[in-house]
Design an enzyme around this catalytic site. Structure first.
Site, short mmCIF file in Angstrom:
data_model
loop_
_atom_site.label_atom_id
_atom_site.label_comp_id
_atom_site.label_asym_id
_atom_site.label_seq_id
_atom_site.Cartn_x
_atom_site.Cartn_y
_atom_site.Cartn_z
N ASP A 90 -43.65 73.72 -52.15
CA ASP A 90 -43.51 75.12 -52.56
C ASP A 90 -44.89 75.70 -52.86
O ASP A 90 -45.17 76.86 -52.58
CB ASP A 90 -42.65 75.23 -53.83
CG ASP A 90 -41.20 74.88 -53.53
OD1 ASP A 90 -40.89 74.64 -52.35
OD2 ASP A 90 -40.41 74.86 -54.49
N PHE A 91 -45.74 74.86 -53.45
CA PHE A 91 -47.07 75.31 -53.83
C PHE A 91 -47.86 75.74 -52.58
O PHE A 91 -48.43 76.83 -52.54
CB PHE A 91 -47.80 74.18 -54.56
CG PHE A 91 -49.20 74.53 -54.99
CD1 PHE A 91 -49.40 75.33 -56.09
CD2 PHE A 91 -50.30 74.05 -54.29
CE1 PHE A 91 -50.69 75.67 -56.49
CE2 PHE A 91 -51.58 74.38 -54.68
CZ PHE A 91 -51.78 75.19 -55.80
N PHE A 137 -46.64 76.60 -49.76
CA PHE A 137 -45.98 77.78 -49.20
C PHE A 137 -46.47 79.04 -49.91
O PHE A 137 -46.87 80.02 -49.29
CB PHE A 137 -44.46 77.65 -49.36
CG PHE A 137 -43.69 78.79 -48.75
CD1 PHE A 137 -43.24 78.71 -47.44
CD2 PHE A 137 -43.43 79.95 -49.47
CE1 PHE A 137 -42.55 79.78 -46.86
CE2 PHE A 137 -42.74 81.02 -48.90
CZ PHE A 137 -42.30 80.92 -47.60
N SER A 146 -35.73 86.77 -55.88
CA SER A 146 -36.40 85.52 -56.24
C SER A 146 -37.30 85.80 -57.44
O SER A 146 -37.32 86.91 -57.97
CB SER A 146 -37.20 84.99 -55.07
OG SER A 146 -38.20 85.90 -54.76
N GLU A 160 -36.13 78.67 -69.83
CA GLU A 160 -35.09 77.79 -69.29
C GLU A 160 -35.73 76.81 -68.31
O GLU A 160 -36.78 77.12 -67.73
CB GLU A 160 -34.05 78.62 -68.51
CG GLU A 160 -33.25 79.52 -69.40
CD GLU A 160 -32.42 80.53 -68.62
OE1 GLU A 160 -32.26 80.36 -67.39
OE2 GLU A 160 -31.94 81.48 -69.25
N LYS A 219 -36.16 75.15 -64.77
CA LYS A 219 -35.93 75.67 -63.42
C LYS A 219 -35.34 74.54 -62.59
O LYS A 219 -36.04 73.63 -62.15
CB LYS A 219 -37.24 76.17 -62.81
CG LYS A 219 -37.03 76.91 -61.51
CD LYS A 219 -38.31 77.61 -61.08
CE LYS A 219 -38.07 78.54 -59.91
NZ LYS A 219 -37.60 77.89 -58.72
N ASP A 235 -33.81 72.40 -59.68
CA ASP A 235 -34.20 72.36 -58.27
C ASP A 235 -32.98 72.12 -57.39
O ASP A 235 -32.67 70.99 -57.03
CB ASP A 235 -35.24 71.24 -58.07
CG ASP A 235 -36.01 71.43 -56.78
OD1 ASP A 235 -35.83 72.49 -56.14
OD2 ASP A 235 -36.76 70.52 -56.40
N ARG A 266 -27.10 82.33 -51.75
CA ARG A 266 -28.05 83.43 -51.79
C ARG A 266 -28.30 84.04 -50.41
O ARG A 266 -28.51 85.23 -50.28
CB ARG A 266 -29.35 82.91 -52.38
CG ARG A 266 -30.45 83.89 -52.30
CD ARG A 266 -31.57 83.43 -53.18
NE ARG A 266 -32.83 83.69 -52.53
CZ ARG A 266 -33.98 83.26 -53.00
NH1 ARG A 266 -34.01 82.51 -54.08
NH2 ARG A 266 -35.09 83.54 -52.40
N GLU A 326 -27.30 77.47 -60.58
CA GLU A 326 -27.92 76.57 -59.60
C GLU A 326 -27.02 75.36 -59.37
O GLU A 326 -26.64 74.67 -60.32
CB GLU A 326 -29.27 76.10 -60.17
CG GLU A 326 -30.21 75.55 -59.15
CD GLU A 326 -31.00 76.64 -58.41
OE1 GLU A 326 -30.72 77.84 -58.60
OE2 GLU A 326 -31.89 76.25 -57.64
N TYR A 363 -26.87 80.50 -65.28
CA TYR A 363 -27.96 81.10 -66.04
C TYR A 363 -28.05 82.62 -65.95
O TYR A 363 -29.05 83.20 -66.37
CB TYR A 363 -29.30 80.47 -65.67
CG TYR A 363 -29.55 80.38 -64.16
CD1 TYR A 363 -29.63 81.51 -63.37
CD2 TYR A 363 -29.70 79.14 -63.56
CE1 TYR A 363 -29.86 81.42 -62.01
CE2 TYR A 363 -29.92 79.03 -62.20
CZ TYR A 363 -30.01 80.17 -61.43
OH TYR A 363 -30.22 80.07 -60.08
N LYS A 367 -44.39 76.93 -62.15
CA LYS A 367 -44.05 75.79 -61.31
C LYS A 367 -44.90 74.58 -61.69
O LYS A 367 -46.12 74.69 -61.77
CB LYS A 367 -44.35 76.13 -59.85
CG LYS A 367 -43.38 77.14 -59.25
CD LYS A 367 -42.16 76.43 -58.71
CE LYS A 367 -41.46 77.27 -57.69
NZ LYS A 367 -41.52 76.83 -56.36
N CYS A 427 -38.51 46.97 -29.74
CA CYS A 427 -38.08 46.46 -31.04
C CYS A 427 -39.10 45.45 -31.58
O CYS A 427 -39.48 44.52 -30.87
CB CYS A 427 -36.71 45.80 -30.91
SG CYS A 427 -36.16 45.04 -32.44
N CYS A 477 -37.23 41.87 -31.55
CA CYS A 477 -36.74 41.16 -30.36
C CYS A 477 -37.31 41.73 -29.05
O CYS A 477 -36.93 41.31 -27.97
CB CYS A 477 -35.21 41.18 -30.32
SG CYS A 477 -34.55 42.81 -29.93
N CYS A 527 -32.39 49.78 -31.66
CA CYS A 527 -32.53 48.62 -30.80
C CYS A 527 -31.11 48.30 -30.32
O CYS A 527 -30.24 48.01 -31.14
CB CYS A 527 -33.12 47.45 -31.59
SG CYS A 527 -32.90 45.91 -30.70
N CYS A 559 -30.68 40.45 -31.60
CA CYS A 559 -31.82 40.88 -32.42
C CYS A 559 -31.67 40.32 -33.84
O CYS A 559 -30.74 40.70 -34.56
CB CYS A 559 -31.85 42.41 -32.42
SG CYS A 559 -33.16 43.10 -33.43
#
Ligand code: IVH
Length: 671
Positions: free
Chosen positions: A34-35, A37, A83, A113, A115, A117, A136, A173, A225, A312, A406, A409, A424, A430
């Protein structure tokens, strides 16, 4: 920067952000944090501010984000689901506090509160009853997932007490507890399915399932919430939280009323440490102005309220060096790449390995020999490689290619269409597949054989004593040879042989699960054993007969047909039968409560508010009724709940079979 350079960067960032939004919302498989982003989004916003002519209405900066999936009915939100703005340090929070003081003065309080996830959900109640649950989506409209949400036990279907308005919306959530996540994800791995990367993806993947009976098997929870009513009922958010708790909603107890921004900062610091004690993931703290009047005064921007913000937490990340990529072959033949890392301390534990999931993930990371990688640990037990530090890459380092054969084998690997994992196909030859299947068979959840462990299975296999499960039952004929083996005492041999002998008493459902047929987990094996009563009926069942069974879908039916279609599997079952294993379901003695339903047959389909399907089945059987496997002219009643398959309904209507609700069934019993 020239306008043309800016345009190029804006286009690039927009395209990237759109892809990430799609990965996050639609695929529920984010590939950046998220950071990262938010940083990209900020970069784009800064460029657009500098070059306002280049601002596109379709830009990610102008949207809340999110996509709507196709299969659910779309519902418009009465109040948009916005958001929150994000902050990452104390200074950004102090700035937020200053903005508020400037707008409404100094006389106000905050509510802090956790947050959670997960994924946000809007619930509508009318006359105290849950009538709608909507995701949402894009913030303006979302998916109607009511039938799925009804399976969440902590969401009240009917409210307690009184004092609630006739009509209101409440938001919260939906999430999955870490324990449930670990357990269910392990089951997925055991069944050869792709595990989810974290509890959030598991929760959002679950809410988007088309089959609500599948949803019911995956325990979800929900913290509420936010109350939304036509007329304001309470003066403050804090008061509303206390009230909705009394109506029966699950409200988180860690929320705190804070009088100053210092109190807020203390709350944040406290939970940065304590968050790992929680049974669920949080990714930050939400700070809200408490008074509704003041909230109104502060208002909203296009995307988020001015009266709330989130802080965050950074997921703990460390850098370490990749030593090698190794591959594990599971009992189903699925090949999982694993990154072996230079040991490093992360969130309190030493990390040596990180999962790479599959070939797609390897492609995304484009790992090279000796790369320095960023490792992150969220809720999941096994850490994940987030990205590569390209600056530290040795230019002469070779790229690491996914293996084609593989590792155990050397058989060429295969990939089934639409699946991420390579397999495989050499299931008969195997070694890790053969021993893995036997280890599954003797395991605690399956045959629970005492005196025999995974390592002994490996040794017995290497020495040539066992190749198939059925070989375990002839080991007693080789007792003398076994005694010749190193580190194999007489006592342990006796214990092992006794344990194997005792396993012949294990019920059919355990044997069926122990066979390790793809997608046949513990619950499915139980269902199949109870329904078909013995292995011969199960082996003879057609695809249609299989899918007519509660909770048996196409995927499981195909897997069973394919398994029993193979001569070698049928031969193995014959050998196990000859050894005396249980392939017939033991009938339990039932004392009838009444004979009201004697001579009547029923099929139960769909999901019910008050009963599980098993409960309804018990009620019918205890009152003398019979449960049928498929709809035919012989059927007397179809008991229908929500979300019943359209083909069943159509067939019942064609045959003029009475379709009744659970209430009608209970009324029949009472009359
Ligand atoms: S209040 C106007 N409170 O965070 C938005 N949201 O980044 C009001 N979330 O969409 C949301 N815990 O899915 C609020 N205690 C909490 C929350 C919370 C998690 C999520 C929610 C929201 C997202 C915003």
């Amino acid at each position: 920067m020239s306008p043309s350079e800016a345009k190029q960067q804006i286009d690039q960032l927009s395209a990237e952000l759109k892809q990430h939004t799609y990965n996050y919302y639609v695929l529920a498989m984010p590939t950046i944090t998220d950071f990262e982003f938010d940083k990209k989004l900020e970069q784009l916003a800064a460029l657009e501010k500098q070059f306002p002519d280049l601002l596109d209405a379709d830009s990610p900066t102008q949207k809340v984000g999110g996509f709507i999936t196709k299969e659910f009915t779309t519902v418009k939100h009465r109040w948009p689901m916005l958001s929150l703005g994000n902050t990452y340090n104390a200074q950004e929070l102090l700035d937020f506090d200053q903005r508020i003081r400037k707008a409404i003065g100094d006389n106000f309080e905050y509510v802090c509160e956790l947050k959670f996830d997960g994924l946000s959900m809007s619930l509508t109640y009318e006359q105290g009853k849950l009538v709608k649950a909507v995701t949402r989506g894009d913030g303006t409209q979302g998916d109607d997932v009511t039938t799925n949400v009804r399976t969440i036990h902590t969401i009240p279907k009917r409210l307690h007490g009184d004092g609630y308005p006739d009509e209101f919306e409440i938001r919260g959530e939906v999430f999955m507890h870490l324990k449930a996540f670990d357990r269910l994800n392990q089951e997925r791995v055991d069944n050869g399915e792709q595990p989810y990367a974290n509890p959030r993806n598991f929760a959002s993947g679950t809410i988007k399932l088309q089959d609500s009976s599948e949803v019911a098997k995956r325990p979800l929870d929900c913290f509420l919430y936010g109350l939304y009513t036509e007329k304001t009922l309470f003066k403050t958010h804090w008061e509303s939280l206390q009230a909705v708790k009394d109506w029966g909603f699950h409200v988180n107890d860690e929320s705190r009323l804070c009088h100053t921004i210092d109190d807020v900062l203390a709350f944040i610091t406290e939970w940065d440490k304590r968050r790992f004690e929680l049974s669920y993931d949080i990714d930050g703290i939400v700070i809200k102005v408490n008074n509704y009047g003041q909230q109104q005064e502060l208002g909203f921007t296009a995307k988020s309220p001015r009266w709330a913000i989130s802080y965050k937490y950074k997921a703990e990340q460390v850098q370490t060096q990749l030593q090698a990529v190794t591959y594990q072959v599971g009992r189903t033949g699925a090949v999982t790449p694993v990154a072996n890392l230079k040991p490093v301390l992360l969130a309190g534990t030493t990390v040596k390995r990180a999962t790479l999931h599959n070939a797609n993930e390897m492609l995304r990371l484009d790992l090279h020999q000796g790369d320095w990688v960023y490792v992150e640990k969220g809720g999941e037990i096994i850490p994940k490689i987030i990205s590569v530090n390209l600056e530290k890459r040795d230019p002469s380092a070779a790229a690491i290619e996914y293996i084609t054969h593989c590792p155990a084998c050397q058989t060429q690997l295969k990939r089934q269409e639409g699946e991420a994992a390579f397999y495989c196909p050499n299931d008969e030859g195997c070694p890790p597949q053969i021993t893995g299947k036997m280890q599954h068979y003797i395991g605690r959840k399956a045959m629970n054989i005492d005196g025999l462990g995974d390592e002994t299975i490996d040794t017995l296999y290497q020495k040539g004593f066992i190749r198939h499960i059925s070989d375990l039952y002839v080991l007693k004929d080789h007792e003398d040879d076994l005694k010749q083996m190193d580190r194999f005492g007489e006592k342990s041999i006796t214990n092992m042989l006794d344990g194997i002998e005792r396993s012949k008493q294990m019920p059919f459902e355990k044997v069926l699960f122990g066979l390790g047929i793809r997608f046949i987990g513990e619950t499915v094996a139980k269902k199949l054993a109870a329904y078909f009563k013995n292995i011969d009926n199960l082996m003879a069942a057609s695809f249609e007969e299989l899918i007519a069974v509660d909770e048996i879908g196409d995927r499981i039916a195909h897997s069973l047909i394919e398994y029993f279609g193979e001569e070698k599997h049928r031969e193995e079952i014959e050998k196990l039968k000859a050894s005396g294993l249980q392939f017939v379901t033991e009938e339990k003695e039932v004392t009838l409560a009444s004979d009201t339903f004697a001579g009547k047959s029923f099929i139960i389909s769909g999901v019910f508010e008050k009963f599980s399907r098993d409960e309804l089945k018990d009620i019918i059987e205890q009152n003398g009724g019979k449960i049928l496997s498929s709809i035919s002219a012989k059927l007397n009643y179809l008991v229908a709940g929500d979300n019943m398959g359209p083909s069943k309904l159509e067939k019942a209507q064609k045959l003029n079979i009475p379709i009744i609700s659970d209430d009608e069934l209970m009324a029949m019993l009472e009359s």
